[in-house]
Design a protein around this motif. Structure first.
Motif, PDB file in Angstrom:
ATOM      1  N   TYR A  73      85.758 -46.306  22.370  1.00 41.56           N
ATOM      2  CA  TYR A  73      85.289 -45.033  23.028  1.00 41.56           C
ATOM      3  C   TYR A  73      84.534 -45.211  24.358  1.00 41.56           C
ATOM      4  N   PHE A  77      86.005 -43.423  27.706  1.00 45.28           N
ATOM      5  CA  PHE A  77      85.209 -42.289  28.217  1.00 45.28           C
ATOM      6  C   PHE A  77      85.182 -42.815  29.761  1.00 45.28           C
ATOM      7  N   ASN A  80      88.636 -42.305  31.658  1.00 42.77           N
ATOM      8  CA  ASN A  80      89.136 -40.976  31.751  1.00 42.77           C
ATOM      9  C   ASN A  80      88.178 -40.197  32.893  1.00 42.77           C
ATOM     10  N   SER A 150      80.059 -34.662  29.659  1.00 46.94           N
ATOM     11  CA  SER A 150      81.450 -34.918  30.346  1.00 46.94           C
ATOM     12  C   SER A 150      81.610 -34.520  31.729  1.00 46.94           C
ATOM     13  N   ASN A 153      83.338 -30.954  31.908  1.00 54.35           N
ATOM     14  CA  ASN A 153      84.755 -31.213  31.833  1.00 54.35           C
ATOM     15  C   ASN A 153      85.426 -30.595  30.744  1.00 54.35           C
ATOM     16  N   TYR A 154      84.750 -31.140  29.288  1.00 58.02           N
ATOM     17  CA  TYR A 154      85.090 -30.918  28.128  1.00 58.02           C
ATOM     18  C   TYR A 154      84.001 -30.350  27.210  1.00 58.02           C
ATOM     19  N   GLU A 157      86.158 -32.976  22.920  1.00 58.53           N
ATOM     20  CA  GLU A 157      87.253 -34.107  23.207  1.00 58.53           C
ATOM     21  C   GLU A 157      87.578 -34.861  22.098  1.00 58.53           C
ATOM     22  N   HIS A 159      89.656 -38.197  20.029  1.00 55.51           N
ATOM     23  CA  HIS A 159      90.381 -39.392  20.396  1.00 55.51           C
ATOM     24  C   HIS A 159      90.364 -40.075  18.904  1.00 55.51           C
ATOM     25  N   SER A 164      83.966 -35.782  20.066  1.00 49.22           N
ATOM     26  CA  SER A 164      83.038 -35.927  20.703  1.00 49.22           C
ATOM     27  C   SER A 164      82.590 -34.233  21.313  1.00 49.22           C
ATOM     28  N   GLY A 166      80.671 -32.243  24.322  1.00 51.18           N
ATOM     29  CA  GLY A 166      79.964 -32.139  25.481  1.00 51.18           C
ATOM     30  C   GLY A 166      79.018 -31.432  25.609  1.00 51.18           C
TER      31      GLY A 166
END
Length: 342
Positions: A73, A77, A80, A150, A153-154, A157, A159, A164, A166
């Protein structure tokens, strides 16, 4: 004192039978007992704290430790959000330091620590969701949860089986950075901590039950999104409808009051089976209101109607399980068997 008159026995029995029938029909099938369901206690791991503990003086040792604590992760992170090279690329180190030392991000981080200093309430709410999920899917897996920052941004999220949060996306609708970043007002109404578990659960269910229907119609999108909201009914039974769909009480009341008119509009204009992307987005996409309806309407009114269709379908077909609902790929079957006629 007034004279008391008792009804004859046959009428008493008739009234009693009618009362039993009324309450059995009105029984909430989602009111289940999960007190004996055993789950692993959910824990939200604080990746945000571990990341923002990095500095120029400790990053050489801190990055490998971060990767060890969050295998896979941490590198994902960084790739990305911060630097395509990832943890192994030494040229990414300045970018990581720049992110955690950024004045605005550091302020947002401090604000997150104030509001989310203790994640226990969120974990307790998640435990309720997980217990209900295991009740309906005893052999289903349990995801992992992380808190992160983030860079606005998010909100959530995903994965693999890790979700996760934000945290900076849940600081309240009046948060000053949302003004600076020009977030629309209609989006800010759900950018509050009350929506964290709702958003996690919705993201989890969206991943667990993707839309596999061959149809690309408006009806298909309405029913699929209605299914996901019905899962929130099942997994978060004590949560209000306003939280589950993200409407204000006024918007929700508007939908209830105008349900028949909205449905009539879709039928009259032959929109249910439209494959036009603009039409589908008009009724299911986010927005301050639904284009074509009055400004008092919320966006996503089509999704709200889809939710009511699925609720009616499940009410009228009590032998259908949650899993069977989610596996039914034909939205027309659900519409027909729902007998939905507002």
């Amino acid at each position: 004192m007034p004279h008391l008159r008792f009804l004859p026995t046959k009428y008493t029995l008739l009234l009693l039978f009618s009362a039993v029938l009324f309450f059995s029909c009105g029984e909430n099938r989602l009111n289940v007992n999960v007190s004996e369901v055993e789950i692993a206690k959910p824990q939200i791991h604080r990746f945000d704290k571990d990341l923002f503990a990095l500095s120029a003086s400790n990053i050489a040792m801190g990055l490998p430790a971060l990767q060890k604590s969050y295998p896979g992760y941490a590198d994902l992170f960084i790739r990305n959000l911060l630097c395509p090279g990832g943890i192994a690329d030494s040229s990414c180190t300045p970018e990581i330091i720049r992110f955690v030392n950024d004045k605005e991000m550091r302020k947002a981080y401090d604000d997150c620590q104030a509001i989310f200093s203790d994640m226990t309430p969120v974990e307790n709410e998640l435990a309720v969701v997980l217990k209900h999920y295991k009740y309906y899917w005893p052999h289903g897996g349990q995801p992992k949860f992380l808190a992160m920052m983030s860079g606005f941004n998010y909100a959530i999220e995903m994965h693999d089986s890790t979700f996760s949060i934000g945290l900076e996306m849940y600081l309240g609708g009046q948060y000053k950075f949302y003004d600076m970043l020009h977030f629309p007002l209609y989006k800010r109404t759900v950018m509050r901590k009350e929506f964290v578990v709702r958003d996690l659960t919705h993201a989890w269910m969206s991943k667990a039950f993707p839309n596999k229907s061959k149809s690309t119609s408006l009806l298909n999108e309405m029913v699929h999104q209605g299914k996901l909201l019905y899962l929130l009914d099942a997994l978060m039974p004590a949560t209000s409808d306003t939280i589950k769909i993200g409407f204000s009480k006024m918007q929700l009341d508007w939908c209830v009051d105008n349900e028949k008119n909205m449905w009539g509009h879709l039928i009259k204009n032959k929109l249910l089976y439209s494959n036009d992307i603009q039409t589908i987005t008009k009724f299911t996409g986010e927005g301050p209101f639904t284009t074509g309806f009055v400004k008092e309407s919320p966006g996503r009114t089509g999704i709200w109607i889809g939710w009511q269709i699925v609720r009616r379908y499940m009410d009228n077909n009590p032998k259908i399980t949650l899993d069977q609902l989610m596996q039914e790929g034909d939205p027309q079957v659900i519409l027909s068997r729902s007998q939905y006629k507002p």
